[in-house]
Design a protein around this motif. Sequence first.
Motif, PDB file in Angstrom:
ATOM      1  N   VAL A 180       3.287  32.006  31.771  1.00 27.56           N
ATOM      2  CA  VAL A 180       4.418  31.204  32.255  1.00 27.56           C
ATOM      3  C   VAL A 180       5.047  31.897  33.472  1.00 27.56           C
ATOM      4  CG1 VAL A 180       6.791  30.525  31.670  1.00 27.56           C
ATOM      5  CG2 VAL A 180       4.922  30.095  30.055  1.00 27.56           C
ATOM      6  N   LYS A 181       5.348  31.119  34.505  1.00 27.45           N
ATOM      7  CA  LYS A 181       5.854  31.713  35.746  1.00 27.45           C
ATOM      8  C   LYS A 181       7.350  31.987  35.714  1.00 27.45           C
ATOM      9  CE  LYS A 181       2.150  30.434  38.807  1.00 27.45           C
ATOM     10  NZ  LYS A 181       1.689  29.808  40.040  1.00 27.45           N
ATOM     11  N   ASN A 182       8.091  31.029  35.158  1.00 27.77           N
ATOM     12  CA  ASN A 182       9.549  31.184  35.154  1.00 27.77           C
ATOM     13  C   ASN A 182      10.066  31.007  33.729  1.00 27.77           C
ATOM     14  OD1 ASN A 182      12.280  31.180  35.558  1.00 27.77           O
ATOM     15  ND2 ASN A 182      12.267  29.703  37.242  1.00 27.77           N
ATOM     16  N   ALA A 183       9.948  32.053  32.942  1.00 26.47           N
ATOM     17  CA  ALA A 183      10.321  31.965  31.523  1.00 26.47           C
ATOM     18  C   ALA A 183      11.827  31.779  31.362  1.00 26.47           C
ATOM     19  CB  ALA A 183       9.859  33.208  30.781  1.00 26.47           C
TER      20      ALA A 183
ATOM     21  N   LEU B 176       7.389  20.420  32.674  1.00 23.52           N
ATOM     22  CA  LEU B 176       6.674  19.601  33.646  1.00 23.52           C
ATOM     23  C   LEU B 176       6.086  20.449  34.771  1.00 23.52           C
ATOM     24  CD1 LEU B 176       6.583  16.289  34.238  1.00 23.52           C
ATOM     25  CD2 LEU B 176       7.921  17.012  36.187  1.00 23.52           C
ATOM     26  N   GLU B 177       6.906  21.280  35.356  1.00 28.57           N
ATOM     27  CA  GLU B 177       6.453  22.086  36.490  1.00 28.57           C
ATOM     28  C   GLU B 177       5.468  23.169  36.051  1.00 28.57           C
ATOM     29  OE1 GLU B 177       6.889  21.182  39.401  1.00 28.57           O
ATOM     30  OE2 GLU B 177       8.541  19.754  39.199  1.00 28.57           O
ATOM     31  N   GLU B 178       5.769  23.806  34.930  1.00 30.45           N
ATOM     32  CA  GLU B 178       4.885  24.871  34.444  1.00 30.45           C
ATOM     33  C   GLU B 178       3.510  24.324  34.068  1.00 30.45           C
ATOM     34  OE1 GLU B 178       5.191  28.192  34.130  1.00 30.45           O
ATOM     35  OE2 GLU B 178       7.328  28.534  34.485  1.00 30.45           O
ATOM     36  N   SER B 179       3.503  23.167  33.406  1.00 30.04           N
ATOM     37  CA  SER B 179       2.211  22.631  32.966  1.00 30.04           C
ATOM     38  C   SER B 179       1.424  22.090  34.158  1.00 30.04           C
ATOM     39  CB  SER B 179       2.399  21.565  31.882  1.00 30.04           C
ATOM     40  OG  SER B 179       3.202  20.509  32.346  1.00 30.04           O
ATOM     41  N   ARG B 180       2.139  21.574  35.151  1.00 28.45           N
ATOM     42  CA  ARG B 180       1.462  21.113  36.356  1.00 28.45           C
ATOM     43  C   ARG B 180       0.750  22.283  37.053  1.00 28.45           C
ATOM     44  NH1 ARG B 180       4.332  18.843  41.870  1.00 28.45           N
ATOM     45  NH2 ARG B 180       2.497  17.816  42.716  1.00 28.45           N
ATOM     46  N   ALA B 181       1.482  23.369  37.239  1.00 25.26           N
ATOM     47  CA  ALA B 181       0.897  24.551  37.888  1.00 25.26           C
ATOM     48  C   ALA B 181      -0.231  25.123  37.036  1.00 25.26           C
ATOM     49  CB  ALA B 181       1.985  25.608  38.129  1.00 25.26           C
ATOM     50  N   ALA B 182      -0.029  25.132  35.727  1.00 28.27           N
ATOM     51  CA  ALA B 182      -1.052  25.675  34.826  1.00 28.27           C
ATOM     52  C   ALA B 182      -2.323  24.831  34.891  1.00 28.27           C
ATOM     53  CB  ALA B 182      -0.518  25.736  33.399  1.00 28.27           C
TER      54      ALA B 182
ATOM     55  N   ASN C 286      13.959  30.121  33.290  1.00 30.78           N
ATOM     56  CA  ASN C 286      14.403  28.749  33.535  1.00 30.78           C
ATOM     57  C   ASN C 286      13.204  27.831  33.386  1.00 30.78           C
ATOM     58  OD1 ASN C 286      16.036  26.619  34.043  1.00 30.78           O
ATOM     59  ND2 ASN C 286      16.365  27.067  36.207  1.00 30.78           N
ATOM     60  N   PHE C 287      12.691  27.780  32.165  1.00 33.39           N
ATOM     61  CA  PHE C 287      11.432  27.104  31.861  1.00 33.39           C
ATOM     62  C   PHE C 287      11.525  25.594  32.041  1.00 33.39           C
ATOM     63  CE2 PHE C 287       8.571  25.052  28.761  1.00 33.39           C
ATOM     64  CZ  PHE C 287       7.354  25.577  29.176  1.00 33.39           C
TER      65      PHE C 287
END
Lengths: 269, 269
Positions: free
Chosen positions: B58-61, B67-73, B63-64
Amino acid sequence: MAKKVLIIYAHQNSASFNAAAKNAAVEVLTAQGCSVEVSDLYAMNFKATATAEDIKGVKNAENFCYLEESRAAWEEGRLSEDITKEQAKITEADLIIFQFPMYWSGLPAVMKGWIDRVLTYGFAYTQEKRYSQGVFKDKKAMLSFTTRSLESMFSPTGIDGDMNVTLWPLQNGILHYCGFHVLAPQIFWAPASAADEDRKSMMEAWRTRLQGLLEEKTLSFLSLDCFDEKTFQLKPDVQEKQASKEFGLTAGIHLNKPLPPHNQMKAGC
Amino acid sequence: MAKKVLIIYAHQNSASFNAAAKNAAVEVLTAQGCSVEVSDLYAMNFKATATAEDIKGVKNAENFCYLEESRAAWEEGRLSEDITKEQAKITEADLIIFQFPMYWSGLPAVMKGWIDRVLTYGFAYTQEKRYSQGVFKDKKAMLSFTTRSLESMFSPTGIDGDMNVTLWPLQNGILHYCGFHVLAPQIFWAPASAADEDRKSMMEAWRTRLQGLLEEKTLSFLSLDCFDEKTFQLKPDVQEKQASKEFGLTAGIHLNKPLPPHNQMKAGC
C-alpha cells in the motif's frame, strides 16, 4: 427522554470524508443530548458473508437454507454473537444512520453483509410485519453517503440516471421494508473531486442539518392498507384516486405514470 | 469459435434451486460447445470486504483510498491473487452469468464483494471507458436470480414496486457501466413457495432459454454519444427527439416521463 442514535459506518480510513461525516454526527447529536453508538464495520472486521457459521447448531446442514435457519436461530437464541450484539443495538436505537461511500450504485459489501446477516427474518420482519406495519415502525433510519458522480449526472437526464431510482431498492427494499420511517438521504456529491472550500461547505451543511435531524419529516411511502391483503396489489380505490393525477405514488409504485419528482430524496414528495 | 462463459455463483447450498439453475447452465451451455467456468463464491470462501489487504505494498497507508490504491495496484500487478484470478476469468469470458438469490432487493454481500473488489478502476472502467464505450463492450452479462416475492408484487402497482426500478442500479450501475451488453434477467419468481411442478417448469424454461441464450438480443441502454462530453447530460437533440414520445428512454434516464415498460426486463423495450 434522550434519543438513541446508532451509526453504521463503513470506511477503511479514519481520515476520510466519510469518517468526518460520521464524527460530525457523533459530535452534533451528542451535544444535543442524544446517546450515540457507532458500529465501525471495517474496524470491527465485521463478517460480511451469510454462512452456516452464523448459526449455532444448524438443524438441516444437508439442505441448508440461511433464511429458515437464521429465523429459527433467532427465535431460539442460537445466532452468533456478532449478530446478536448488532440486533441489541438496533432494538435500543430511535434512529439509525448508515454512513458510507456509494460503491457501484449501492452499499459497500461489508455494509450489505450487515443488512443480510443482522436483519434476520423474525427479528426485523415477518410476513405480516412489513412496510408500514414493519417491526421497526417506531424507529427512523437514513442513508448518508458520498458519490463519485456529480449531482447533475444522477438525474433523469444525466448519464447515471435518476438517483431516486437508484435509491428505491435501498430505501424501500431494505429500510422501509422493516418499517423504518426514512429520513431524506444526506448525499455528499463527489467530495473527492471538489475543492477544499466546497468540501467544507458540505460538512457545514451536514452539521446544520444534524441539529434539526430528529424533527425532520420523513419520506413518503404507502401504507400497507393501500394494498389488498391477499394479492398485495394496490386496491382499486387507491388506483382510481390517483388516476387523474400527473404522477405515480412512489418511485417504485408508479402506476406507469411519471415518477413523483424527488420521491426518494425529499420529504413529502 | 467456442464461446467462453463465466458463472459467478452465490449460494451456500449445493442442493438449492440456485445450484440447480447454475448446474443447468453448465450442462446446457457445455453441450452447445461452450467452455464454462464457475466461481462458486461461498465454496471459495471469497473475501467480500474491500480492505488494504487486497493490495500488496500500500502506498499511502495513513490516508488510504481503496479506489486509488487498487487502481495503482492493478497497473503495477500488486493486487491480491484472489482478485487477479477473477480478473483473468473475466478477460477470457464472452458472457458472465450471475446466479444468486436476491437478498434485500440486491446482491448477496459475497457477490457485491466480488463486484467491489474485482471490478477495479483501470481494469473494468476508466473515466473515458464507461457505458457504451466501456472496457467490456465486447462481452455480455446477465443476472439470473430467485426471489421470495411473487411477480405481481414486484410491479408498478405491487407492494414491492416495479422490478425494472430495482434492477436499474444493478444492470445499469454495474453491468452496463463496465460496457457489458446486458441480457434480459432470468428471474425465478418465488421458487421456495412454489409447487414442485411449478419449480420444474421454471427450470425447464431456463434450460430452453439457455439453448438460444448466446443469440438473444440485449437490453436497451443509451449510447455514450447521446450525452454531452463535459456535462454528461443528454444532448438537446436527443431530448427533443423524445419530447413527443409517450415514454422516457430508460428506467433511469426517464426524462420525467413514464418509464418505458419492461425496460430492464425485456430486450428492445
